[in-house]
Write a protein that holds these residues in place. Structure first.
Motif, mmCIF file in Angstrom:
data_model
loop_
_atom_site.group_PDB
_atom_site.id
_atom_site.type_symbol
_atom_site.label_atom_id
_atom_site.label_comp_id
_atom_site.label_asym_id
_atom_site.label_seq_id
_atom_site.Cartn_x
_atom_site.Cartn_y
_atom_site.Cartn_z
ATOM 1 N N ARG A 144 0.844 -1.201 0.000
ATOM 2 C CA ARG A 144 0.000 0.000 0.000
ATOM 3 C C ARG A 144 0.880 1.251 0.000
ATOM 4 N NH1 ARG A 144 -4.884 -2.184 0.721
ATOM 5 N NH2 ARG A 144 -5.009 -4.146 1.883
ATOM 6 N N PRO A 145 0.565 2.220 -0.860
ATOM 7 C CA PRO A 145 1.354 3.448 -0.888
ATOM 8 C C PRO A 145 1.101 4.288 0.355
ATOM 9 C CG PRO A 145 -0.539 3.661 -2.316
ATOM 10 C CD PRO A 145 -0.548 2.252 -1.825
ATOM 11 N N GLU A 146 2.102 5.012 0.757
ATOM 12 C CA GLU A 146 1.934 5.917 1.900
ATOM 13 C C GLU A 146 1.293 7.227 1.474
ATOM 14 O OE1 GLU A 146 5.152 6.425 4.553
ATOM 15 O OE2 GLU A 146 5.413 4.269 4.893
ATOM 16 N N ARG A 147 1.274 7.498 0.194
ATOM 17 C CA ARG A 147 0.495 8.618 -0.324
ATOM 18 C C ARG A 147 -0.090 8.212 -1.667
ATOM 19 N NH1 ARG A 147 3.019 11.460 -4.390
ATOM 20 N NH2 ARG A 147 5.265 11.114 -4.640
ATOM 21 N N THR A 148 -1.278 8.693 -1.959
ATOM 22 C CA THR A 148 -1.946 8.393 -3.223
ATOM 23 C C THR A 148 -1.952 9.634 -4.097
ATOM 24 O OG1 THR A 148 -4.112 8.948 -2.291
ATOM 25 C CG2 THR A 148 -3.400 6.637 -2.160
ATOM 26 N N THR A 149 -2.177 9.435 -5.385
ATOM 27 C CA THR A 149 -2.217 10.548 -6.332
ATOM 28 C C THR A 149 -3.437 10.380 -7.224
ATOM 29 O OG1 THR A 149 -1.031 9.522 -8.166
ATOM 30 C CG2 THR A 149 0.310 10.436 -6.377
ATOM 31 N N ASP A 203 -3.562 7.440 -9.736
ATOM 32 C CA ASP A 203 -3.729 6.041 -9.352
ATOM 33 C C ASP A 203 -4.869 5.375 -10.108
ATOM 34 O OD1 ASP A 203 -1.618 6.100 -7.637
ATOM 35 O OD2 ASP A 203 -2.819 6.367 -5.823
ATOM 36 N N ASP A 236 6.753 4.891 -9.333
ATOM 37 C CA ASP A 236 7.113 6.031 -8.477
ATOM 38 C C ASP A 236 7.408 5.507 -7.068
ATOM 39 O OD1 ASP A 236 7.419 8.347 -7.058
ATOM 40 O OD2 ASP A 236 5.416 9.149 -7.482
ATOM 41 N N SER A 250 8.847 6.916 -4.688
ATOM 42 C CA SER A 250 8.726 7.884 -3.590
ATOM 43 C C SER A 250 7.436 7.674 -2.805
ATOM 44 C CB SER A 250 8.783 9.304 -4.144
ATOM 45 O OG SER A 250 7.617 9.608 -4.905
ATOM 46 N N ARG A 251 6.460 7.027 -3.408
ATOM 47 C CA ARG A 251 5.192 6.775 -2.732
ATOM 48 C C ARG A 251 5.259 5.554 -1.821
ATOM 49 N NH1 ARG A 251 1.426 5.453 -6.764
ATOM 50 N NH2 ARG A 251 -0.188 5.786 -5.191
ATOM 51 N N TYR A 252 6.357 4.828 -1.920
ATOM 52 C CA TYR A 252 6.511 3.598 -1.137
ATOM 53 C C TYR A 252 7.847 3.629 -0.388
ATOM 54 C CZ TYR A 252 2.816 1.969 -4.282
ATOM 55 O OH TYR A 252 1.647 1.827 -5.002
#
Length: 518
Positions: free
Chosen positions: A260-265, A268, A320, A322-324
């Motif tokens: 699971r990503p720590e931030r979504t965009t 997605d 990406d 950076s999201r993980y």
């Protein structure tokens, strides 16, 4: 025209210009007045006088030992085509078809010789060559029962010539799969890759993890039937269970293992549509339980497939990182200072490859998982299917490792150029399907990035496939898929066996109509 259609039209025009100007392999098509046509065209024909071979009533196929099975298959196919023959091991007579393995026959793998006179003799130094020769003879005799005297010598330009079937997204029935195997064999192709797991389903019957098996799946008996059928026609099955992405059907039963990503965009949802499912298809490679589950699956199914290869997948995991951030932390903990998050998937591929190799098989992967390197390198034994030049964007955009990069590291390559080798049944990617004319104008040495391998490394290019993707499993039924596949598969076979040089596309379409389908 919508924006996707506009992009497709411009792209097709640009690529057509590039492909039409690219050098193509030389072919030596047989003159129509000498022999019936074949698809793909044979390499060499030497007329041998004024006589001819005539398939008479009561004709036989003469074969002994291991060649009795190819003889029986040819007899069935000819009889079904209205040319009834029987099989015998007695001495050959005029009007018979003879199958002979001969160490003195043409030496390249899969090559064969057909000698036409008072009898028709197929010789090769291996069974693969014999099987290819029977398909050429079948094509000829379906068109007419007399052949001029002479000798045909034939062999493929590329060692890998195949068809990939996405049965992970859309379940394709056993008889349908077997029919496509038969189509491939008829065109002297030698590989069928089964994409067995994806968003919509896991298509194998698992005893160790029955919870992951989808309602529509291949039982152990189904799988044996498919494998036996493929073997009889000299087609090797390459199984693919895509990991560590595209694992939606597996992870639906193991939600605790989802990455699971720590931030979504906002992108997605778009990305999810393009790859055919949500980001839930990525397994968390920082969790030891993920490796235990994958190890269980590999150890269960690797022994069930007798072929030389196993496809691990490794595509469309993370673009990406950076999201993980958890992957970056894991990389440093596991592979040491200086490790990058992209090392996680390289480490996974090497770990899975070790398991595959422990069963005596060669691992295969898609290329885009290795576009974010750090301290690790993929094992050079990995056969790389190169489909995308981009590190996370459209496949034609630059940014990832090039085919030359992989070749320089010693990787054998399969040219899986998104355009024009892909046909997608539905979903956004279907708007990017290349027309058959573009597949004809292409040649297998040209990768999706517009590059070719350096001359010194071109021997690493094994060939290509026609790739059937079912991104929207409801877009076309299996019956509706047959026509577009059959429109493109003969072109791919011609490209990989003897090239398109000297043959116009309208002429080729006429040839495919003449040889028909078995």
């Amino acid at each position: 025209m919508n924006s996707a259609g506009t992009i497709t039209g411009c792209l097709t025009a640009a690529l057509a210009c590039a492909f039409l100007s690219a050098p193509v392999a030389e072919a030596n098509p047989v003159a129509a007045q000498q022999l019936p046509v074949s698809v793909p065209s044979i390499k060499q024909w030497q007329p041998g006088g004024d006589g001819e071979f005539a398939l008479r009533d009561g004709a036989r196929i003469v074969a002994g030992g291991a060649l009795r099975e190819p003889a029986a298959l040819l007899a069935e196919d000819l009889t079904r085509a209205g040319r009834p023959v029987s099989v015998t091991s007695d001495a050959a007579a005029a009007g018979d078809i003879v199958l002979e393995e001969n160490a003195a026959a043409p030496a390249p793998s899969e090559s064969y010789r057909i000698t036409s006179g008072d009898r028709l003799t197929i010789t090769a130094h291996d069974t693969a060559g014999i099987l290819h020769g029977t398909q050429t003879v079948l094509q000829w005799l379906r068109q007419r029962t007399t052949l001029p005297a002479g000798t045909a010598d034939d062999w493929p330009d590329y060692s890998e010539r195949g068809l990939m079937l996405d049965t992970g997204r859309e379940f394709l029935p056993v008889d349908w799969v077997e029919a496509r195997i038969r189509d491939a064999a008829y065109l002297r192709m030698n590989l069928v890759q089964l994409h067995l797991s994806d968003v919509q389903g896991f298509r194998l019957e698992s005893r160790t993890h029955p919870e992951i098996t989808s309602p529509q799946h291949y039982s152990a008996a189904d799988l044996r039937e498919i494998l036996d059928y493929a073997r009889s026609y000299g087609v090797e099955i390459i199984p693919e269970i895509d990991m560590p992405g595209h694992m939606n059907a597996i992870l639906a039963q193991h939600p605790d293992l989802v990455l699971r990503p720590e931030r979504t965009t906002p992108l997605d949802a778009v990305q999810a549509d393009l790859v055919g499912g949500s980001n839930g298809g990525k397994i968390d490679l920082t969790d030891p339980a993920a490796y235990r589950l994958i190890s269980d699956i590999l150890h269960e199914f690797l022994p069930q497939f007798p072929g030389r290869y196993w496809h691990i997948g490794c595509d469309e995991y993370v673009s990406d990182y950076s999201r993980y951030p958890q992957l970056a932390d894991y990389a440093v903990r596991t592979y040491g200072p200086g490790a990058a998050p992209g090392d996680v998937i390289i480490g996974f591929a090497n770990w899975a490859a070790d398991i595959v190799e422990s069963f005596g098989k060669t691992p295969r992967v898609w290329n885009d998982g290795f576009d974010h390197p750090g301290v690790l390198s993929p094992k050079p034994e990995l056969v790389v299917g190169y489909w995308s030049a981009s590190a996370g964007g459209l496949p034609w955009l630059p940014g990832g490792r090039t085919p030359a990069d992989f070749a320089a590291a010693g990787h054998p390559l399969l040219n899986a150029a998104f355009t024009p080798t892909y046909f997608t049944t539905g979903g956004p990617s279907a708007a990017l399907n290349a027309p058959p004319e573009l597949l004809w104008a292409w040649d297998p040495g040209l990768f999706v990035d517009g590059q070719r391998l350096p001359e010194a490394e071109r021997s690493l290019l094994r060939g290509s496939m026609l790739f059937l993707w079912c991104d929207d499993p409801n877009a076309l039924s299996p019956e509706q898929i047959v026509a577009p596949v059959r429109e493109r598969l003969p072109i791919m076979a011609q490209q990989l066996w003897s090239g398109t040089g000297g043959i116009s596309y309208p002429d080729f379409r006429s040839r495919t109509g003449a040889v028909g389908w078995p």
